[in-house]
Design an enzyme around this catalytic site. Structure first.
Site, PDB file in Angstrom:
ATOM      1  CB  CYS A   1      19.628 -13.493  -6.891  1.00  0.00           C
ATOM      2  SG  CYS A   1      21.331 -13.538  -6.327  1.00  0.00           S
TER       3      CYS A   1
ATOM      4  CE1 TYR B   1      22.424 -22.079  -3.430  1.00  0.00           C
ATOM      5  CE2 TYR B   1      24.545 -23.187  -3.552  1.00  0.00           C
ATOM      6  CZ  TYR B   1      23.562 -22.544  -2.804  1.00  0.00           C
ATOM      7  OH  TYR B   1      23.733 -22.379  -1.460  1.00  0.00           O
TER       8      TYR B   1
ATOM      9  CG  HIS C   1      -3.490 -26.606  12.470  1.00  0.00           C
ATOM     10  ND1 HIS C   1      -2.792 -27.683  11.962  1.00  0.00           N
ATOM     11  CD2 HIS C   1      -4.814 -26.889  12.310  1.00  0.00           C
ATOM     12  CE1 HIS C   1      -3.650 -28.589  11.549  1.00  0.00           C
ATOM     13  NE2 HIS C   1      -4.876 -28.135  11.747  1.00  0.00           N
TER      14      HIS C   1
ATOM     15  CD  GLU D   1       0.559 -27.442  11.923  1.00  0.00           C
ATOM     16  OE1 GLU D   1       0.242 -27.420  13.131  1.00  0.00           O
ATOM     17  OE2 GLU D   1      -0.272 -27.508  10.990  1.00  0.00           O
TER      18      GLU D   1
ATOM     19  CE  LYS E   1      18.477 -18.109  -8.441  1.00  0.00           C
ATOM     20  NZ  LYS E   1      19.575 -18.420  -7.512  1.00  0.00           N
TER      21      LYS E   1
ATOM     22  CD  GLU F   1      18.957 -21.880  -8.239  1.00  0.00           C
ATOM     23  OE1 GLU F   1      18.750 -21.548  -7.053  1.00  0.00           O
ATOM     24  OE2 GLU F   1      19.737 -21.255  -8.987  1.00  0.00           O
TER      25      GLU F   1
ATOM     26  CB  CYS G   1      22.808 -10.529  -7.266  1.00  0.00           C
ATOM     27  SG  CYS G   1      21.239 -10.781  -6.402  1.00  0.00           S
TER      28      CYS G   1
END
Length: 454
Positions: free
Chosen positions: A48, A178, A438, A443, A51, A182, A43
């Site tokens: 992670c 993944y 908003h 939302e 990346k 990516e 990672c």
């Protein structure tokens, strides 16, 4: 005092191994960690973290372009320098390596530099020295795997792609998971002519089909050349160029090929033949609910065992493992893997938690599907044709929200909050009763009222 040198000996200083070591030490256990490569594991070093840094870098091209609709002008064309990104990334990773070392040192965990080999149920060997431990934890993670074909030696894997000597102006990715989607997005965003080759009909197998289809269309709009139901037949080097012959008969000439065809458990040299370890049909270590192997003193977690290959999952497994083996308390709830949120940092991002529509239909008699497909407010002036997709999957009988899915900017950030709702078992009525913020894309999740289909 135990007759063993350590209460816990951890092989591998990745996320899961370090968390288990530190947590066990906090419970009073005598702990050692052996690592022969880099602190922080996949990672931090080749997963992670780098990346996501590269993904940030790749977004700037579209940001520069989109800014014109908001009145910004850039007199000179933006130029990307690969070496700057690569070297700045390396410095950040080195900083994180140091932090991991300090975390272990401050936890009174002994760090041993070297590859550990299991020589018995309670014994390991590192650099010619043997150590005994009441429990041994295997936490060596995964390692990239690329299938065999002529010219495979010209392929770089997902560990190596971060440190290419020069930027490939023409880039090809083999794979459909993944990492593949990516890096296809990353190199496309950084300015490379990018191709993604995948043997299946559609990438990201296991994700919601509607999410996969929407992502396919958005990536194609951004310029990624997608080649489905296709594989690499061979690669021939011609000077600095690579001629990639596809199973469809076509040839694509590129400067680099990334093999993103998956990772396998990193078990080489661990000495598992010296003890009784059962394996699953997929080649992973078989463990019980307490992370024990067929040899009870030997434990395993993370990418070595079945389950999502995600850093946060390994961290949570480490916490539960330590609680069971080194604490009298049982406070942590069971890890519900079907409610683990995840993100794919392609462009646009994917964020998802809970069941896909396909899985929900298999498990529930009747479901309701709510979807929204819209242009985000940001792009009403930018001129971009990028769209956002959101989806709720609801059990009709209980009204519980079973799955939440999004494809769009910052999907991972947004879905983290949705993960709490899904794990808590909130209903569509709860979503409807929540006042939206908003104007935001988020939302939409609390304003979707019309059923798309049952």
């Amino acid at each position: 005092m135990s007759s063993f040198e350590y209460d816990l000996f951890v092989i591998g200083a990745g996320s899961g191994g370090v968390r288990a070591a530190r947590t066990a030490a906090s419970k009073g256990a005598r702990v050692a960690v052996a690592e022969d490569r880099y602190l922080g594991g996949t990672c931090v070093n080749v997963g992670c973290v780098p990346k996501k840094l590269y993904s940030y870098a790749a977004h700037f091209q579209s940001d520069f372009k989109n800014s014109k609709g908001y009145g910004w002008s850039i007199d000179d064309a933006p130029r990307f320098d690969w070496a700057t990104l690569r070297d700045n990334k390396t410095r950040e990773i080195e900083r994180l390596n140091g932090i991991y070392g300090k975390l272990l040192d401050n936890s009174d965990v002994t760090l041993i530099d070297g590859r550990a080999t299991v020589v018995g149920p309670n014994e390991v060997e590192v650099n010619g020295t043997r150590h005994t431990a009441k429990k041994i934890l295997l936490a060596t993670g995964g390692w990239p795997w690329v299938p065999e074909f002529p010219g495979k030696e010209h392929v770089v894997n997902s560990n190596e792609v971060f440190d290419l000597e020069s930027f490939p102006k023409r880039f090809l990715v083999l794979g459909g998971g993944y990492i593949a989607v990516e890096f296809a997005s990353i190199f496309n965003g950084l300015g490379a002519e990018t191709h993604l080759v995948y043997r299946g009909e559609l990438f990201l197998r296991g994700f919601d089909n509607e999410v996969r289809e929407f992502t396919r269309d958005e990536m194609a709009k951004k310029g990624v050349n997608l080649h489905f139901q296709t594989n690499i037949e061979r690669i021939d080097a011609r000077g600095q160029e690579l001629d990639v012959t596809l199973t469809t008969g076509g040839v694509i000439t590129v400067d680099a090929v990334l093999g993103a065809t998956g990772r396998k458990p990193n078990l080489d040299g661990l000495g598992l033949d010296n003890v009784h370890i059962d394996m699953t049909s997929s080649g992973k270590i078989d463990v019980d609910e307490h992370y024990q192997t067929a040899t009870p003193s030997i434990l395993a977690l993370g990418d070595l065992i079945e389950g999502p290959e995600l850093t946060p999952v390994a961290l949570e497994e480490a916490m539960r493992l330590v609680e069971w083996h080194f604490s009298d308390e049982r406070t942590l709830p069971a890890l519900e893997l079907d409610k683990v949120a995840t993100a794919v940092f392609c462009h646009p991002n994917i964020g998802t938690v809970g069941l896909s529509e396909e899985s929900a239909r298999e498990r529930f008699d009747k479901i309701r599907i709510y979807t929204a497909d819209f242009k985000p407010m940001k792009h009403t002036l930018s001129g971009s044709d990028e769209r956002c997709f959101m989806k709720l999957i609801v059990d009709d009988a209980s009204d519980k929200v079973l799955g939440v899915h999004m494809v769009g900017d910052e999907a991972g950030e947004l879905i983290q909050g949705m993960a709490i709702a899904v794990r808590a078992g909130l209903t569509k009525t709860d979503f409807d009763a929540t006042v939206g913020i908003h104007p935001t894309s988020a939302e939409e999740f609390v304003t979707m009222r019309s059923v798309t289909r049952h």
